[in-house]
Structures are given as C-alpha cells and as structure tokens.
Enzyme design. Structure first.
Site: not given
Ligand code: PGA
Ligand code: ZN
Length: 414
Positions: A43, A155, A163-164, A205, A242, A285, A312, A337, A365-367, A388
């Site tokens: 994402s 994810h 998402q999170e 994740e 997030d 986020e 982000d 990131k 991190h990344r997914s 994170k």
């Molecule tokens: P991504 O998601 O690594 O798939 O971009 C992580 C985030 O949005 O923080």
């Molecule tokens: Zn994010």
C-alpha cells in the site's frame, strides 16, 4: 589505513510474500563485510521512489534481475577502491550516480540494499554495533515497538478497510517487558478470535484477519485480549491504527472506513474524533488520503494535542515533504521507511527534519519483508520514539524485535 570498498555484489532472493527482492553483499579492504536486503511495500504512497522490476518474464514481471545487474556492474565499478570511512558520503555518491529524481536508473530497491550493506560494513570496520555507527542525537531511549495484531486493507482479504490495528505498550519500561506484553496479548487475541468463531489465519504482517465489519468490534476483541493478558488498558497498553486511507477513498472523494459507509472528509474527521473519544487509541497513521491536505489539516487541528498523527503515504520519508507539512500544520509525526526514499542518509535527513519541526518519528518495516534487521538499529541510532515491525510472530517480523532485545543487552554492556 582508511578502508576502501573492495566488493559490491547482489543476488535476487525472495521476500516474505514470495516475491523477488534484492540482497546486496559488500566487503571493505580491511575484510569487514555487510549484507542487506530490500523490503517491498504494497500500500504505497504515489511519491515513493521507484522500485525497479524486470516487468516481462519470470515471476509475473516482478523479478529484480535488472536491479541486481545494476549493482554488480555499474555500482560495483563506480565504488571499487573508494574511501569507505564515511557511509553518508557513499550515500551521496549513490544518489549522484543514479542521477534521477525518482531513482529510476538504479532503482530505490537496489540503492537501499547497497546503502544498508555499506553502513553495516562500516560498522564492522569500526568494531561498533550498527546503531552506534548511525547514532545521531542519541537520547538513550529504545523505541516503543508497535505490534500489528489485526490486519485489513491491502494486507488481508477481509471486510475491514482499515489496514492495521497495533498494540502500543507505552506504559512498560523495558524492551523485554514490551515484547513479552506484545506476545502475551497476541496469544490471548488468537484465543479470542477462535472463541468468536473466526479463523486465526494471518495477513501479510502477521496480524489476525478480522472477518467482522465493524471497527468497534475489532477494537473490542483487542481490548479484551489486553485485559485477559493481565495488562492495564490505556495505562500500560493502548492502541494505534494505520488506516492507510488511500485504500478506502472512493473516486468521488468520499471515504468508506467500514463497508457500506460513505463519508465526506468532514464526516471522516468527526468519525475519527468519535473513535478516539470512545477507545484507547493514541496514534493514527494515514487517516486521510495523501492528496487530502484539507482533511489532514482538519484532523490535525482537532487531535494534535491529544494523540500522535503519523504521515506515511503523504510524506514518503521525504525531507522536503515533511518540511512542508510542518509549515502547513499536517500531522505531528512521520513514518520513516528507508526504501521509500532510497538511502539510509536520506532517511536520517527526513528524521532530522521531523525532529526540527517537533514531530515524533516511527521507523517502519514494509509488508513485504526479509529477515534483515537494519531498521531496528536505525530506530535506536536516531532515537526514534517508535518501531513498527508487524505482529509479534513470523520470523521476518520478530527478527526486528529480537534485534531490539540484543541492543537492549548491548547497552547494558556499554
Ligand atoms: P506497505 O504498508 O509496506 O504495504 O506499504 C505499510 C504501511 O502502510 O505502513
Ligand atoms: Zn502506513
């Protein structure tokens, strides 16, 4: 004698989604070595630097053999024999060698792996732990880990657009206690999901895939897991979300944070405020789309003195974007990131900009991940408030937390 670069080599490997990524091997003239692997997001923000993929052929066009060849040929030749005493200098030369604004020549995936591998080799050359080589305005605090325990959005294939959902163990004093808490609550949550008749399958994740519709129900399950783990909700452990709102904005500019909902930016702002009022959520986020500066501004004015608002996709670890956001009053924290921008030094620049603006930072991190733990040392080195790295489960996620445990011990030995 100052060490020089003796070798830069690369290999195509797999990430945690089974998608190709690049691993870089470096060696210095004094025998020091560094290995690093690039992560990959799903994402993503529009302004992230380009991830070079082969397009045609193997892995449905997701191969990175071109990026690998760039490193083995162009990058390796360019840096052979160069002074390696200052990794920031090498990062600058790498950006210069690429020569594009979007890093499309070398690929940000190749660049970040080279950059991290060089920083590692230099740390070894100096006989220092990596975090010490990175260390800036080091404030002796280890980052609070953010454990992603429920996955949605891009994810996971469920009904949850957000998402999170993360645990923030801010009230526990040590890394060991925070990680223990994350693991214990995660285990309680697994039981909670099973009791609610939901699968305990996990998303990219490592968080459980919530199949209900209502955000409040997901939060309720998490709160119950915290209580059943014996922790104080709000005092020891709170929640972070997030939203990754790029993923649930409709073409007409409205948002659907739950299926069937359709909210204007103003209504979404109210929805977030109500959620923060009713639940122990201390961090949000990407609550708005990256282009919705108005929505971001509205929410920042309402909540900036109450909770942490993290950018982000809107900042993409870009110093200039963070600078503008500080002037415009958008968010009060920045996600960092390294692969969004391309080099470790530019990530540190983004951190410095955030800090100047009074913003907190979250190293992330990344997914799509590997076992690489660079971001743990980075978070400690820059004195980031948070790290994170997904669920307290699955090796590509927990290795980052395990590295924090090692660093916690290295600090005692210091
Ligand atoms: P991504 O998601 O690594 O798939 O971009 C992580 C985030 O949005 O923080
Ligand atoms: Zn994010």
């Amino acid at each position: 004698m100052k060490p020089t670069i003796a070798l830069i080599d690369a290999l195509q490997i797999l990430d945690s989604r089974g998608s190709p990524t690049i691993r870089v091997f470096t060696q210095l003239s004094d025998g020091s070595a560094g290995i690093a692997s690039a992560p990959s997001g799903k994402s993503t923000g529009k302004a992230e630097k380009l991830e070079l993929r082969d397009r045609g052929g193997a892995f449905s066009g997701r191969g990175v053999l071109n990026a690998v060849e760039n490193v083995r040929g162009l990058v390796g030749r360019y840096f052979y024999g160069r002074d390696a005493s200052d990794p920031a200098e090498i990062d600058r030369a790498l950006v210069e060698l690429d020569g594009t604004a979007d890093r499309s020549n070398l690929g940000a995936n190749a660049m970040v792996a080279v950059s991290m591998a060089i920083w590692r080799a230099v740390a070894q050359s100096r006989s220092q732990p990596l975090w010490k080589t990175i260390a800036q305005d080091w404030d002796h605090n280890l980052p609070v880990p953010l454990f992603n325990v429920v996955n949605g959005g891009a994810h996971a294939s469920n009904g949850l657009p957000l998402q999170e959902f993360m645990l923030v163990p801010h009230g526990l004093p040590t890394t060991s206690e925070r990680i223990r808490c994350g693991a214990e609550v995660y285990a309680q949550l697994r039981s909670g999901f099973a009791e609610a008749g939901m699968s305990t399958g996990v998303g990219d994740e490592g968080g459980f895939i919530f199949t209900g519709r209502r955000v409040a129900d997901a939060i309720e399950l998490i709160i119950r897991a915290i209580e059943r783990g014996g922790y104080d909700v709000g005092g020891e452990v709170s929640l972070a979300i997030d939203a990754a709102a790029n993923g649930f904005r409709n073409d007409d500019g409205t948002y659907s944070p739950e299926r069937g909902m359709k909210l204007t930016s103003e209504e979404l702002c109210e929805w977030w405020c109500a959620l923060v009022d009713s639940a122990p959520v201390v961090m949000l986020e990407d609550p708005f789309h990256e282009d919705d500066a108005r929505g971001w501004g509205m929410l920042t004015r309402r909540l900036q003195s109450h909770i942490t608002l993290v950018g982000d996709d809107i900042f993409v670890t870009d110093q200039a974007r963070i600078h503008r956001a500080v002037l415009d009053g958008i968010a009060n924290a920045a996600l960092l990131k390294p692969n969004q921008i391309g080099t470790v030094s530019e990530t540190i620049d983004a951190w410095a900009e955030a800090r100047r603006g009074g913003y907190k930072t979250v190293v992330s991190h990344r997914s799509g991940e590997t076992a690489d733990t660079f971001i743990s040392d980075l978070a400690v080195g820059i004195g980031s408030e948070y790290l994170k790295s997904g669920a307290p489960a699955r090796s590509e996620r927990v290795e980052k937390y395990n590295r924090l445990l090692e660093i916690e011990r290295e600090m005692v030995a210091r």
